[in-house]
Design a protein around this motif. Sequence first.
Motif, mmCIF file in Angstrom:
data_model
loop_
_atom_site.group_PDB
_atom_site.id
_atom_site.type_symbol
_atom_site.label_atom_id
_atom_site.label_comp_id
_atom_site.label_asym_id
_atom_site.label_seq_id
_atom_site.Cartn_x
_atom_site.Cartn_y
_atom_site.Cartn_z
ATOM 1 N N GLY A 104 -18.744 25.984 -23.858
ATOM 2 C CA GLY A 104 -17.343 26.386 -23.954
ATOM 3 C C GLY A 104 -16.598 25.626 -25.033
ATOM 4 N N MET A 105 -17.284 25.326 -26.123
ATOM 5 C CA MET A 105 -16.686 24.513 -27.191
ATOM 6 C C MET A 105 -15.841 25.365 -28.124
ATOM 7 S SD MET A 105 -19.718 21.878 -28.207
ATOM 8 C CE MET A 105 -20.029 20.438 -27.182
ATOM 9 N N VAL A 106 -14.614 24.943 -28.301
ATOM 10 C CA VAL A 106 -13.725 25.550 -29.289
ATOM 11 C C VAL A 106 -13.465 24.486 -30.347
ATOM 12 C CG1 VAL A 106 -11.461 26.578 -29.709
ATOM 13 C CG2 VAL A 106 -12.660 27.023 -27.543
ATOM 14 N N GLU B 108 -24.887 25.602 -32.584
ATOM 15 C CA GLU B 108 -25.578 26.743 -31.982
ATOM 16 C C GLU B 108 -25.367 26.810 -30.467
ATOM 17 O OE1 GLU B 108 -29.658 26.505 -33.132
ATOM 18 O OE2 GLU B 108 -29.185 26.366 -35.279
ATOM 19 N N GLU B 109 -25.052 25.659 -29.851
ATOM 20 C CA GLU B 109 -24.845 25.606 -28.395
ATOM 21 C C GLU B 109 -23.370 25.651 -28.009
ATOM 22 O OE1 GLU B 109 -26.825 22.386 -26.499
ATOM 23 O OE2 GLU B 109 -28.807 22.905 -27.269
ATOM 24 N N ASP C 221 -15.026 21.402 -20.285
ATOM 25 C CA ASP C 221 -14.880 20.193 -19.470
ATOM 26 C C ASP C 221 -13.695 19.318 -19.856
ATOM 27 O OD1 ASP C 221 -17.395 20.283 -17.779
ATOM 28 O OD2 ASP C 221 -18.224 20.518 -19.798
ATOM 29 N N ILE C 222 -13.185 19.477 -21.071
ATOM 30 C CA ILE C 222 -12.056 18.659 -21.507
ATOM 31 C C ILE C 222 -11.056 19.550 -22.241
ATOM 32 C CG2 ILE C 222 -13.086 17.928 -23.725
ATOM 33 C CD1 ILE C 222 -11.916 15.101 -23.102
ATOM 34 N N LEU D 45 -18.006 15.527 -26.211
ATOM 35 C CA LEU D 45 -19.438 15.830 -26.106
ATOM 36 C C LEU D 45 -19.681 16.853 -24.991
ATOM 37 C CD1 LEU D 45 -20.960 12.253 -26.518
ATOM 38 C CD2 LEU D 45 -20.969 14.102 -28.203
ATOM 39 N N PRO D 46 -20.770 17.614 -25.088
ATOM 40 C CA PRO D 46 -21.034 18.678 -24.112
ATOM 41 C C PRO D 46 -21.191 18.146 -22.697
ATOM 42 C CG PRO D 46 -22.978 18.247 -25.474
ATOM 43 C CD PRO D 46 -21.844 17.523 -26.107
ATOM 44 N N GLY D 47 -20.369 18.665 -21.800
ATOM 45 C CA GLY D 47 -20.457 18.294 -20.393
ATOM 46 C C GLY D 47 -19.600 17.112 -20.008
#
Length: 563
Positions: free
Chosen positions: A376-378, A370-371, A392-393, A332-334
Amino acid sequence: MKKKMKVVLTALNSKFIHSNLAIRYLKAYTKDLNYECIIREFTINDRREKVLEQLIKEEPDVIAFSCYIWNIEFIQGLAKLINLVNPNIKILYGGPEVSYDSLSFLKESVGEYVIVGEGEETYREFINWQLEEETLEKLKSIKGLSFKIGEEVYFNGDRELMDLNKVIFPYNEQDNLQNKIVYYEASRGCPFNCKYCLSSTTHGVRFFDINRVKKELRFLVDKGAKLVKFVDRTFNCNVEFAMDVWKFLTELDTEATFHFEISADILTEEEIKLLSNAPKGRIQFEVGVQTTNNEILKNINRNVNFEDIREKVEELESIKNIKQHLDLIAGLPGENIKSFKKSFNDVYSIRPEEIQLGFLKLLKGSPMREEALKWGMVYSPYTPYEILKTKDISYNEIIILKRIEEVLDKYYNSRKFDNVLNYFLPKFKTPFDFYRSLGEFFYDKGYLNRNISSAEYYRAFIEFNEESLKENSNKLKEIIKYDYLKFNKKKWIPEFLVRERNKEEERKIKEKIMDEGIKLSKNYHMEKFFVDINKYVNENLLEEKQCYILFDESDENEIQIDM
């Protein structure tokens, strides 16, 4: 005489026991139209060529596919084969995986039509168009439909959500519902806007008439359904409606189980009191915790607090008749590995019946996709669009969690190893540390890359104890033997477990059974142990003691007789 138009509504389910609700709705909604409509269900484990053979054999004019992230690649390949064998068969797609960006999907795929969003009325108008003049003008008037002519693709615009009173019940007397998971919905929509979920793109919740719901549920029970899964996104968002349904199900004379996705934090004391009266096994809940980090919950637009969830989940656990399945989402984000570890340990401390460790999927059309750049999601460009890493991970940390997920599902969720797990957990600082160590051990031994037998799953604990913890314990083997015999055939035990037979002792035990009036069925088994099983199971104290355990197939509770 003109041949009647024929449509094959096709589902590729993930498992044999699953069934597809969407295609049943479409058939029911057009049952009065003058065309032949049949349903064919397969699984993604079937050979594509065999599915092709059966579909072509039907000689349809149209094949319609119900598309999800788990079957879309299979379907696209199947559609190509259908087109090669018989290019006259028209292909129609529908479902969440093709509803977003349907024009791009049509450009890239074999086929002519895509139903976007809710399908019943769009499908009905499409069938009417096929049956009538088939003019381009009429085709362009069908809202909720994308179509392709040559290389050009068109979208007719979104359709308004339909009146649920017009929806036709999708099951009938001819359906064989035994040994299947029966899917049912009492509402459509979700009041929440979680960024990773497609429900966030449709606002508002619509409910079916409560009397209709009760009538339909009674029909499913009378048809022999054993597990009914409500597909409602948040079943308890309307307290009065939820209580009415739960009260009805609680009072039904049935052995069926009913599964609901709920938001635990909004459960009322009145609802919990009502649920406490439900027969054990009648109702089970799936609770989306996702993370126990309240800041991360805000990042995904979930306005809840984990402590509120914990309070209600623990209250439900205390009444001991509602099975609960709690979900966590990694990536999850963050959220970093430290935060996720805390979430895992928080949820594990509740000890629900099941814990599902899932991984974030960035679905087409979801706000989360969209976010992606912001966090930094791959993620994989292939279905199911699963997260690979974030800022973050790391990818390596995701892999660690994958291994934890595998051993957690096998050992914790099966509930066949509870006493063995309780032996190991105190040896580690946290439950997360234990499952991480066990997952790494399984990976190093190669057990995650091949099928191992049921007995090997038990033996793995002995290996883990000796190789990872550098310990050798006969007491552990006694606990493994107990869990093994509780859930497996009693006449044979694996060679790595000790079985001592003493006919004189067994004769005395039988005399004691008769003297004390202990009632057992003919199918009972006695086994000698060298630790006090009762004390270990009930108090988690491991003491040496010779005793016999009586396993009775007609009773889930064992009886210990001391020597």
